[in-house]
Write an enzyme that holds these catalytic residues in place. Structure first.
Site, short mmCIF file in Angstrom:
data_model
loop_
_atom_site.label_atom_id
_atom_site.label_comp_id
_atom_site.label_asym_id
_atom_site.label_seq_id
_atom_site.Cartn_x
_atom_site.Cartn_y
_atom_site.Cartn_z
N LYS A 5 0.73 -28.27 -9.18
CA LYS A 5 -0.15 -29.30 -9.72
C LYS A 5 0.50 -30.67 -9.72
O LYS A 5 1.66 -30.83 -10.09
CB LYS A 5 -0.54 -28.92 -11.15
CG LYS A 5 -1.58 -29.82 -11.77
CD LYS A 5 -2.50 -29.03 -12.66
CE LYS A 5 -3.61 -29.88 -13.22
NZ LYS A 5 -4.53 -30.41 -12.24
N VAL A 59 7.98 -30.24 -12.92
CA VAL A 59 8.74 -29.73 -11.76
C VAL A 59 8.11 -30.21 -10.45
O VAL A 59 8.83 -30.57 -9.51
CB VAL A 59 8.84 -28.19 -11.80
CG1 VAL A 59 9.56 -27.65 -10.57
CG2 VAL A 59 9.57 -27.74 -13.07
N CYS A 60 6.79 -30.28 -10.40
CA CYS A 60 6.12 -30.75 -9.18
C CYS A 60 6.45 -32.21 -8.89
O CYS A 60 6.63 -32.59 -7.73
CB CYS A 60 4.60 -30.56 -9.30
SG CYS A 60 4.12 -28.82 -9.39
N THR A 61 6.54 -33.01 -9.93
CA THR A 61 6.89 -34.42 -9.74
C THR A 61 8.34 -34.55 -9.27
O THR A 61 8.63 -35.32 -8.35
CB THR A 61 6.66 -35.22 -11.04
OG1 THR A 61 5.27 -35.13 -11.38
CG2 THR A 61 7.05 -36.67 -10.88
N ALA A 90 8.37 -33.51 -5.57
CA ALA A 90 7.78 -34.53 -4.70
C ALA A 90 8.70 -35.74 -4.57
O ALA A 90 8.89 -36.27 -3.47
CB ALA A 90 6.41 -34.95 -5.24
#
Length: 171
Positions: free
Chosen positions: A62, A67-69, A72
């Site tokens: 998401k 963690v996704c940020t 990325a």
């Protein structure tokens, strides 16, 4: 009879929550052809880049989550290294185009984000989920569409970048 019902219920629950990677694309497999909308609302067709350059395709849960940020931004910070190897970086999640546009703008992401709202491409790749959380898997693909490296870690988003770069170095 009660034990059998319990076993059936547990099996159904495990199938729903799903941690299996049965059917998951593995090293040596050719990736499926797919097309999705990118963060700018344009259709991206993977067949237009196959045969031209290596790909780093990463599936993540998401936009704008911790963690996704980090993952990325780690891809962003190493983007010149990926360019050095001629690799195209592609992030895929079920977030919509507007969410991806906002995420890419907010974090200055120079690579393609694809919207897979029905998880169709995620299913094509067989990306496993952990409980109800979509999986975090990265595939390094040679220019012919063959997976040369696969890394699966829900918690360590930044390691997806180092793993990808190591695989590209070996190609």
């Amino acid at each position: 009879m009660k034990t059998l019902k319990l076993i059936i219920a547990m099996a159904a629950l495990l199938q729903f929550w799903g941690t299996s990677s049965q059917g998951q694309i593995k090293v040596g497999d050719k990736i499926p052809v797919f097309s999705l909308q990118d963060q700018n609302g344009k259709t991206f067709d993977v067949s237009t880049v196959l045969g031209k350059q290596p790909l780093v395709i990463y599936f993540y849960p998401k936009d704008e989550t911790s963690v996704c940020t980090k993952e990325a931004c780690s891809f962003r910070d190493s983007y010149k290294d990926f360019q050095h190897y001629g690799a195209m970086v592609i992030g895929i999640s079920s977030d919509n185009v507007a969410s991806h546009r906002s995420f890419a703008t907010h974090h200055n992401l120079p690579f393609t984000l694809l919207s897979d709202p029905k998880n169709e491409v995620r299913k094509l790749f067989g990306v496993p989920k952990t409980f109800v959380i979509p999986g975090r898997v990265t595939y390094v693909v040679d220019k012919n569409g063959i997976v040369v490296h696969e890394f699966n870690s829900l918690r360590d988003g930044e390691k997806h970048v180092t793993e990808s770069l190591e695989a590209l170095k070996k190609m």
